[in-house]
Design an enzyme around this catalytic site. Structure first.
Site, mmCIF file in Angstrom:
data_model
loop_
_atom_site.group_PDB
_atom_site.id
_atom_site.type_symbol
_atom_site.label_atom_id
_atom_site.label_comp_id
_atom_site.label_asym_id
_atom_site.label_seq_id
_atom_site.Cartn_x
_atom_site.Cartn_y
_atom_site.Cartn_z
ATOM 1 N N GLY A 117 -31.288 -43.520 75.490
ATOM 2 C CA GLY A 117 -30.945 -42.844 76.727
ATOM 3 C C GLY A 117 -31.002 -43.741 77.943
ATOM 4 N N GLU A 120 -27.767 -45.505 78.025
ATOM 5 C CA GLU A 120 -26.773 -44.509 78.427
ATOM 6 C C GLU A 120 -26.871 -44.183 79.913
ATOM 7 O OE1 GLU A 120 -26.147 -41.844 74.461
ATOM 8 O OE2 GLU A 120 -28.214 -42.131 75.127
#
Length: 266
Positions: A117, A120
């Site tokens: 994450g 991302e």
């Protein structure tokens, strides 16, 4: 509600504003800034506030300690089944979309681990500047899942499907210099220069007309999802909006008069 008022309510995010730049720092260092629900909620709140605050013209995101963001919170996720996993992905995607679509420039200053994450999150920003200590990766397949905060979509759009597939399929980590080589980051600097470099780049950006930057961001982001003909139509529409601004009049007048433009973001 002002950024100062919002920031006092946040749990895992610190926010300061200086020279029209909001510095957003993920502050959960004992967990290498892993994205749990509280942290995602903090990001959601602060970016809603930044979107409405005209005194903030640019944003820098970084992390406290050794991590930028070392991924989603696995302790939180381990009990999730299909429905919970989909809801968690939807929440993070909604927030990262908000960051990507903010009509203000966003730079990620990646100071350390940007895994899962965290990688991302950096992908949702306009520009990535990495410390020499930064490490990127999408290790989700090693946990039996796939990147689901936008990684399967943004990573191949940024660096091409071949390298993106290699990184996602193998889950291997990429140090800063390789990240620069494959186009994952824009620049690599020494750790002690990271925030200064991000601020200097943002200040260079903010010398220009903020409305025009916002229109350009819309044209680029949306245009990437279109064929060339529709993309060019969108570009004309965004150009038409920019021609209607006071900043356009000031910018062109200043050019003719051979003086620096003084933009008022109108």
């Amino acid at each position: 509600m002002s950024i100062l008022e919002i920031s006092s309510q946040l749990i895992n995010v610190l926010v300061t504003v200086e020279d029209e730049i909001a510095l957003v720092k993920i502050n959960r260092p004992k967990a290498l800034n892993a994205l749990n629900n509280d942290t995602l909620s903090d990001l959601n709140k602060i970016f809603d506030c930044i979107a409405e605050d005209d005194s903030v013209r640019g944003v820098i995101i970084t992390g406290e300690g050794k991590g930028f963001v070392a991924g989603a919170d696995i302790v939180q996720m381990q009990g999730y089944k299909s429905i919970e996993g989909r809801k968690y992905a939807a929440l993070a995607q909604m927030i990262f979309n908000k960051i990507e679509n903010l009509e203000k420039p966003v730079i990620s200053a990646v100071n350390g681990y940007a895994l899962g994450g965290g990688c991302e999150l950096s992908l949702s920003c306009d520009i990535r500047i990495a410390s020499t200590k930064a490490v990127f990766g999408q290790p989700e397949v090693g946990l039996g899942v796939i990147p689901c905060f936008g990684g399967t979509q943004r990573l191949p759009r940024l660096i091409g499907s071949g390298i993106a597939k290699e990184l996602i399929y193998t889950g291997r980590q990429v140090k800063a210099e390789e990240a620069l080589y494959v186009g994952l980051v824009n620049k690599v600097v020494e750790p002690e220069l990271l925030i200064e470099e991000a601020k200097n780049m943002m200040k260079t950006i903010l010398k220009n007309a903020s409305l025009a930057i916002g229109f350009a961001k819309v044209a680029i982001n949306r245009g990437l999802e279109m064929d060339i003909d529709n993309g060019l139509e969108l570009e004309k529409d965004m150009a038409a909006l920019s021609f209607a601004t006071d900043d356009k009049d000031e910018g062109m007048r200043a050019f003719v008069e051979k003086r620096p433009a003084v933009f008022k973001n109108k």
